[in-house]
Write an enzyme that holds these catalytic residues in place. Structure first.
Site, PDB file in Angstrom:
ATOM      1  N   ASP A 198       0.817   3.900   1.748  1.00 16.48           N
ATOM      2  CA  ASP A 198       0.764   4.436   3.136  1.00 16.48           C
ATOM      3  C   ASP A 198       1.808   4.200   3.877  1.00 16.48           C
ATOM      4  O   ASP A 198       2.723   3.240   3.558  1.00 16.48           O
ATOM      5  CB  ASP A 198      -0.419   4.356   3.837  1.00 16.48           C
ATOM      6  CG  ASP A 198      -0.646   2.723   4.094  1.00 16.48           C
ATOM      7  OD1 ASP A 198       0.109   1.839   3.915  1.00 16.48           O
ATOM      8  OD2 ASP A 198      -2.062   2.088   4.235  1.00 16.48           O
ATOM      9  N   ASP A 201       0.743  -1.258   0.044  1.00 13.20           N
ATOM     10  CA  ASP A 201      -0.052   0.083  -0.018  1.00 13.20           C
ATOM     11  C   ASP A 201       0.881   1.219   0.050  1.00 13.20           C
ATOM     12  O   ASP A 201       1.851   1.120   0.501  1.00 13.20           O
ATOM     13  CB  ASP A 201      -0.838  -0.023   1.254  1.00 13.20           C
ATOM     14  CG  ASP A 201      -1.953  -1.188   1.231  1.00 13.20           C
ATOM     15  OD1 ASP A 201      -2.182  -1.585   0.010  1.00 13.20           O
ATOM     16  OD2 ASP A 201      -2.583  -1.504   2.028  1.00 13.20           O
TER      17      ASP A 201
END
Length: 656
Positions: A508, A506
């Protein structure tokens, strides 16, 4: 009953004199070559030197294949034996159990000698076509000659000499029929003679070959100099200086006799290996024995006491005797009044009390040496502890799970159809949800998906033998077809199943952490994959901008942004195009699992539209790269990480 089955009183044969030796020579000596039967004569000369009666031993190999051994000792007695009524020199060379080494009491001819078998030179005589003995004693030179153990020239006086001129010369012509190879092992003879010189301070030992080559050994530094030579010859590297000592029992001791004890030189090796050598009363014991076990026990006691005293043993590590002994290099010379050997070849000492003797006289000297220089003591302790840790890891070593002799591919791996690694790609995907989307988005022909559950182990300081305890690392290694390795290892990449191995996490903070953990794994344990350009990092977008259609000329658009900086650039560009804020919407992906397969394909997996960054280390930045990994992933670097975060924290855009 046939004659072949007849068994009566006449069937029993009695072997007399030296006949048992001729019938079964292998019971009495080594029969690969005649070196050992000549060694028996050399040992007798050395016993004279050990008693302090000789200071030269000269060995000559003659052109006719014979060997002569001469010493300047007391000379074998030539008078009649008081009870056998034959000359002593004849007894020594013709009786299996006759010699001057049985009487160990005060006044005996030999307090310390190579053994009590009493069959040594009589075996030499039995297995020789000719054996001459010349003795200088009491101003006379006497000679006796044997053949196959039988006298062919009786003892006779052949000359005179000075009364102070004493000694024995034995010349041996080995009988080739008893040996596999009639040639002497010159290398073995040289080792033996050199060792005699080492173990007999002040004694000169020489060897003259048939071609006239002469060698002489004399070691003023004794065991220490000899051990140093052995280490240099084997190109080994010492971790600590050589320690040497000699300790013998004094006049009164409740368990041991005066004069018994041991001398040894010992060190510990950083690298390399030598064959440790041990001796008992100058007799080499290549198979060791109880005297070596005594040194081993003393060494373990001293080192383990030092480690305990200085609290050096890590938690969970249990030290064993072999851990201390493994890196040692030593030469041991034990002195026993009554040595007992395993077999006539005397390759191994079996006295039970020898273990206690050597341990008793050695342990105090070792402990004193360790505590006099604690830095040396700590270095030895460190080597022993590392050996113990390696032993424990090898016991717990975790192998790849296998079926039918081959590594079984992980069940959660969705493989591709192609077998050409030039086009094959493996995506390591964070989580089952993202893995499901990636499976639908992939090109089945060339792209494989391996979902990873949770965060991978921080493997920066994990020993290679323990890697496969982590399921995710095990599955990665099996899937890619390459075993973990270290920098500089010769690695077989022929089993590699994918040309590109892409980390797909991801966009993030958690995704970045997983990315770092996987990069640590490849950097530390699969460095050749990075060096050959097989490792990549996929860069999925963090934002999506949905732009409404503007009239018929500009249809609706979906624009993806890698991060906030790229999003700001997109918004600036839309403003320049005249797109109003209410004409577009911004959405943020919480993870790859939220993307539908088409979006994941377009943004991250399709070769024409994805962003795939190859991982590489510039040639001049290896040290800097290692320093960064140590700071970020090292277990003992918490303080430096905290200082780094305090200094650089203002540069981070926190996504909370």
């Amino acid at each position: 009953m046939s004659d072949l089955q007849q068994y009566d009183e006449s069937s029993v044969t009695v072997l007399k004199g030296l006949e048992p030796v001729k019938q079964r020579p292998g019971m009495y000596t080594r029969t690969d070559n005649p070196t050992h039967i000549c060694q028996e004569v050399i040992d007798n000369a050395a016993d004279e030197a050990l008693g302090g009666y000789a200071d030269t031993i000269a060995v000559t190999i003659h052109s006719d294949g014979s060997m002569s051994i001469e010493d300047n000792g007391r000379g074998i007695p030539v008078g009649l034996h008081p009870s056998e009524n034959v000359s002593v020199v004849e007894l020594v060379f013709t009786r299996l159990h006759a010699g001057g080494k049985f009487n160990k009491k005060d006044g005996g001819a030999y307090a310390f000698s190579g053994g009590l078998h009493g069959v040594g030179v009589s075996v030499t005589n039995a297995l020789s076509t000719r054996l001459e003995v010349q003795v200088k004693r009491d101003g006379k030179i006497s000679q006796i000659v044997f053949s196959g153990g039988d006298i062919i020239e009786p003892l006779a006086e052949i000359g005179t000499c000075a009364k102070k001129d004493t000694g024995t010369m034995v010349r041996v012509w080995p009988d080739a029929q008893y040996f596999e190879d009639a040639q002497y092992s010159i290398a073995e003879i040289e080792r033996l003679l050199r060792a005699k010189a080492v173990l007999l301070p002040g004694v000169k030992v020489s060897l003259t070959l048939a071609n006239g080559t002469e060698k002489e050994w004399h070691y003023p530094n004794g065991l220490e100099g000899y051990l140093r030579d052995l280490i240099e010859q084997n190109n080994a590297e010492m971790a600590v200086p050589i320690f040497h000592t000699a300790n013998y029992i004094g006049k009164k001791h409740e368990d041991f006799q005066a004069g018994e004890g041991a001398a040894f030189a010992i060190t510990f090796l950083e690298d390399g290996h030598i064959n440790n050598e041990s001796y008992v009363n100058l007799i080499p014991t290549p198979l060791g024995g109880t005297h070596v076990a005594g040194l081993k026990q003393a060494m373990f006691t001293a080192v383990s006491n030092f480690i305990e005293h200085h609290s050096l043993l890590p938690r969970g590590v249990k030290l064993q005797s072999d851990d201390v002994f493994a890196k040692s290099a030593f030469v041991l010379s034990a002195r026993l009044l009554d040595p007992q050997f395993q077999g006539q070849t005397k390759d191994k000492l079996t006295n039970r009390d020898a273990l206690r003797l050597v341990s008793t006289v050695s342990v105090d000297a070792m402990e004193l040496a360790l505590n006099q220089d604690t830095e040396i003591g700590k270095r030895i302790a460190e080597l022993a502890i590392k050996q113990a840790q390696a032993r424990q890891r090898s016991v717990k070593k975790i192998e790849k799970r296998k079926g039918s002799g081959v590594a079984v591919l992980p069940g959660k791996l969705t493989d591709c159809e192609s077998e050409d690694i030039r086009e094959n790609e493996l995506f390591l995907v964070e989580g089952d949800s993202a893995g499901g989307s990636a499976k639908l988005a992939r090109d089945k022909a060339t792209q494989a998906i391996l979902p990873l559950r949770g965060k991978v182990l921080n493997s920066f300081e994990t020993h290679p033998d323990q890697l496969f305890a982590n399921n995710e690392i095990h599955d990665i290694s099996v899937a890619i077809g390459v075993d973990p390795h270290q920098v500089g290892d010769k690695v077989d990449l022929s089993g590699l199943r994918y040309g590109k191995i892409a980390i797909l996490s991801d966009a993030d903070v958690d995704g970045a952490h997983i990315q770092v953990l996987l990069l640590t794994l490849f950097y530390r344990h699969f460095p050749e994959l990075i060096a050959h350009g097989h490792i990549y990092v996929a860069q999925p977008p963090l934002f999506r901008v949905d732009v409404n259609a503007i009239g018929k000329s500009k249809p609706a658009r979906k624009i993806y942004a890698l991060d906030q900086q790229e999003l700001d650039g997109i918004l600036d560009r839309l403003g320049q195009e005249g797109v109003k804020e209410n004409a577009y919407s911004i959405s943020r992906f919480k993870g790859l699992g939220e993307m539908n397969p088409d979006q994941l394909k377009d943004t991250t997996m399709h070769p024409d539209t994805r962003r795939l960054m190859q991982v590489s280390i510039p040639d001049n930045e290896h040290d800097d790269t290692l320093a960064i990994f140590v700071k970020l992933m090292g277990k003992g670097e918490a303080a430096s990480r905290r200082a780094w975060m305090e200094a650089e924290g203002n540069h981070v855009e926190v996504d909370v």
